[in-house]
Scaffold this motif. Sequence first.
Motif, mmCIF file in Angstrom:
data_model
loop_
_atom_site.group_PDB
_atom_site.id
_atom_site.type_symbol
_atom_site.label_atom_id
_atom_site.label_comp_id
_atom_site.label_asym_id
_atom_site.label_seq_id
_atom_site.Cartn_x
_atom_site.Cartn_y
_atom_site.Cartn_z
ATOM 1 N N PRO A 1 1.243 -1.347 -0.016
ATOM 2 C CA PRO A 1 0.234 0.400 -0.170
ATOM 3 C C PRO A 1 0.811 1.232 0.111
ATOM 4 O O PRO A 1 2.079 1.037 0.136
ATOM 5 N N ARG A 2 0.612 2.584 -0.127
ATOM 6 C CA ARG A 2 0.766 3.762 -0.231
ATOM 7 C C ARG A 2 0.472 4.807 0.483
ATOM 8 O O ARG A 2 -1.226 4.567 1.189
ATOM 9 N N VAL A 3 0.962 5.452 0.814
ATOM 10 C CA VAL A 3 0.113 6.566 2.082
ATOM 11 C C VAL A 3 -0.582 8.112 1.124
ATOM 12 O O VAL A 3 0.531 8.541 0.634
ATOM 13 N N LEU A 4 -1.728 8.013 0.948
ATOM 14 C CA LEU A 4 -2.515 9.028 0.513
ATOM 15 C C LEU A 4 -2.728 10.437 1.265
ATOM 16 O O LEU A 4 -3.151 10.247 2.935
ATOM 17 N N ALA A 5 -2.425 11.287 1.295
ATOM 18 C CA ALA A 5 -1.899 12.421 2.545
ATOM 19 C C ALA A 5 -2.729 14.025 1.661
ATOM 20 O O ALA A 5 -2.817 13.810 0.040
ATOM 21 N N ARG A 6 -3.602 14.905 2.498
ATOM 22 C CA ARG A 6 -3.586 15.975 1.858
ATOM 23 C C ARG A 6 -3.343 17.028 2.769
ATOM 24 O O ARG A 6 -3.063 16.668 4.364
ATOM 25 N N PRO B 1 -1.498 20.087 -7.065
ATOM 26 C CA PRO B 1 -2.680 21.188 -5.626
ATOM 27 C C PRO B 1 -3.638 20.335 -5.287
ATOM 28 O O PRO B 1 -4.631 20.227 -5.301
ATOM 29 N N ARG B 2 -3.383 20.619 -4.796
ATOM 30 C CA ARG B 2 -5.131 21.035 -3.687
ATOM 31 C C ARG B 2 -6.147 21.386 -4.446
ATOM 32 O O ARG B 2 -7.301 20.662 -4.124
ATOM 33 N N THR B 3 -6.051 22.031 -4.267
ATOM 34 C CA THR B 3 -7.086 22.937 -6.067
ATOM 35 C C THR B 3 -7.486 21.512 -7.205
ATOM 36 O O THR B 3 -8.469 22.289 -7.752
ATOM 37 N N ASP B 4 -6.630 20.576 -7.641
ATOM 38 C CA ASP B 4 -6.877 20.071 -8.462
ATOM 39 C C ASP B 4 -8.092 18.915 -8.524
ATOM 40 O O ASP B 4 -8.124 18.630 -8.984
ATOM 41 N N LEU B 5 -8.340 18.782 -6.980
ATOM 42 C CA LEU B 5 -9.486 17.768 -6.323
ATOM 43 C C LEU B 5 -10.857 18.712 -6.103
ATOM 44 O O LEU B 5 -10.196 19.383 -5.269
ATOM 45 N N SER B 6 -11.914 18.199 -7.348
ATOM 46 C CA SER B 6 -13.152 19.155 -6.624
ATOM 47 C C SER B 6 -13.716 18.093 -5.693
ATOM 48 O O SER B 6 -14.707 18.926 -5.274
ATOM 49 N N ALA B 7 -13.358 16.357 -5.318
ATOM 50 C CA ALA B 7 -14.519 16.301 -4.630
ATOM 51 C C ALA B 7 -13.569 15.440 -4.271
ATOM 52 O O ALA B 7 -13.008 14.267 -4.749
ATOM 53 N N ALA B 8 -14.692 14.583 -2.668
ATOM 54 C CA ALA B 8 -13.866 13.271 -2.047
ATOM 55 C C ALA B 8 -14.734 12.883 -1.578
ATOM 56 O O ALA B 8 -15.911 13.254 -0.748
ATOM 57 N N THR B 9 -15.340 10.898 -2.243
ATOM 58 C CA THR B 9 -16.951 10.623 -1.855
ATOM 59 C C THR B 9 -16.093 9.115 -1.404
ATOM 60 O O THR B 9 -15.140 8.504 -1.783
ATOM 61 N N ARG C 1 -15.215 2.211 -0.151
ATOM 62 C CA ARG C 1 -14.166 2.990 -0.821
ATOM 63 C C ARG C 1 -13.730 4.402 -1.315
ATOM 64 O O ARG C 1 -15.282 5.133 -1.297
ATOM 65 N N LEU C 2 -12.934 4.969 -1.140
ATOM 66 C CA LEU C 2 -12.427 6.270 -0.900
ATOM 67 C C LEU C 2 -12.634 6.654 -2.809
ATOM 68 O O LEU C 2 -11.379 6.368 -3.712
ATOM 69 N N ARG C 3 -13.612 7.775 -3.393
ATOM 70 C CA ARG C 3 -13.385 7.907 -5.176
ATOM 71 C C ARG C 3 -13.340 9.365 -4.496
ATOM 72 O O ARG C 3 -13.412 10.653 -4.043
ATOM 73 N N LEU C 4 -11.505 9.782 -5.435
ATOM 74 C CA LEU C 4 -11.229 11.018 -5.515
ATOM 75 C C LEU C 4 -11.465 11.405 -7.240
ATOM 76 O O LEU C 4 -11.411 11.298 -7.496
ATOM 77 N N ASP C 5 -12.327 13.002 -6.722
ATOM 78 C CA ASP C 5 -12.861 13.283 -8.436
ATOM 79 C C ASP C 5 -12.013 14.856 -8.941
ATOM 80 O O ASP C 5 -11.728 15.650 -7.616
ATOM 81 N N GLN D 1 -10.966 5.267 8.118
ATOM 82 C CA GLN D 1 -10.006 6.778 8.254
ATOM 83 C C GLN D 1 -10.575 7.451 6.844
ATOM 84 O O GLN D 1 -9.872 8.048 6.725
ATOM 85 N N VAL D 2 -11.739 6.285 6.411
ATOM 86 C CA VAL D 2 -11.788 7.524 5.134
ATOM 87 C C VAL D 2 -13.025 9.412 5.478
ATOM 88 O O VAL D 2 -12.431 9.920 4.895
ATOM 89 N N ARG D 3 -13.405 9.730 6.444
ATOM 90 C CA ARG D 3 -13.718 10.811 6.617
ATOM 91 C C ARG D 3 -12.026 12.034 6.427
ATOM 92 O O ARG D 3 -13.315 13.359 5.676
ATOM 93 N N PRO D 4 -11.787 12.335 7.084
ATOM 94 C CA PRO D 4 -10.750 13.430 6.716
ATOM 95 C C PRO D 4 -10.814 13.011 5.710
ATOM 96 O O PRO D 4 -10.616 14.770 5.097
ATOM 97 N N PHE D 5 -11.100 12.745 4.387
ATOM 98 C CA PHE D 5 -11.284 12.756 3.134
ATOM 99 C C PHE D 5 -11.584 13.603 2.511
ATOM 100 O O PHE D 5 -12.118 14.997 1.518
ATOM 101 N N VAL D 6 -13.350 12.723 2.770
ATOM 102 C CA VAL D 6 -14.603 13.161 2.440
ATOM 103 C C VAL D 6 -15.073 15.013 2.432
ATOM 104 O O VAL D 6 -15.396 15.226 2.287
ATOM 105 N N GLU D 7 -14.741 15.291 3.820
ATOM 106 C CA GLU D 7 -14.330 16.292 4.524
ATOM 107 C C GLU D 7 -13.516 17.351 3.614
ATOM 108 O O GLU D 7 -12.219 17.875 4.441
#
Length: 162
Positions: free
Chosen positions: A85-90, A123-131, A136-140, A155-161
């Motif tokens: 696995p990898r680590v996805l960080a925001r 850039p953080r601004t290139d991510l329009s949504a996380a659901t 599973r985590l979907r990144l738009d 652990q999904v909640r911090p990325f969805v918010e």
Amino acid sequence: MSGGQDERLQARVRESLPGGETLVAAIWVSRPDGQASAGMSRSEMSPWRLRRPQREVPGARRGVNGRPRSRAVELDGHIQTVSNPRVLARTDRRILLLAPGVGSWRDLLRPSEGPLRLRWECPRTDLSAATEQSGRLRLDCTDGSYVTLLTPAAQVRPFVEL
């Protein structure tokens, strides 16, 4: 992931950040191992059929949509299976994908404790949504592409918010 493991992961990610950048969330991500068998025909499963192994093309797997150089397809090219696995960080500025690195022989024996290496960023601004979809985590992304990743559900909640 227990609270202690979550705190250790966040501490490891913070070590990888430049001064002044704030970590918002960090989560282990991966993709399913292998291909789904539902899409195979009987003739494809025949042991008599000679086939070359197909190389996986970035963006060609289920759960990824976008042009070849889109953000989601680029990110998907760096995601590994559940065994690696990898680590996805925001952060307040970027979305990062980090991989356990090897700094010493001890790190080979304990990859969950060694340094993290940057594999991908945007850039953080290139991510329009996380659901969250079916655990599973979907990144738009703003370019219209998206990727769906396996994650620990708790652990999904911090990325969805966002």
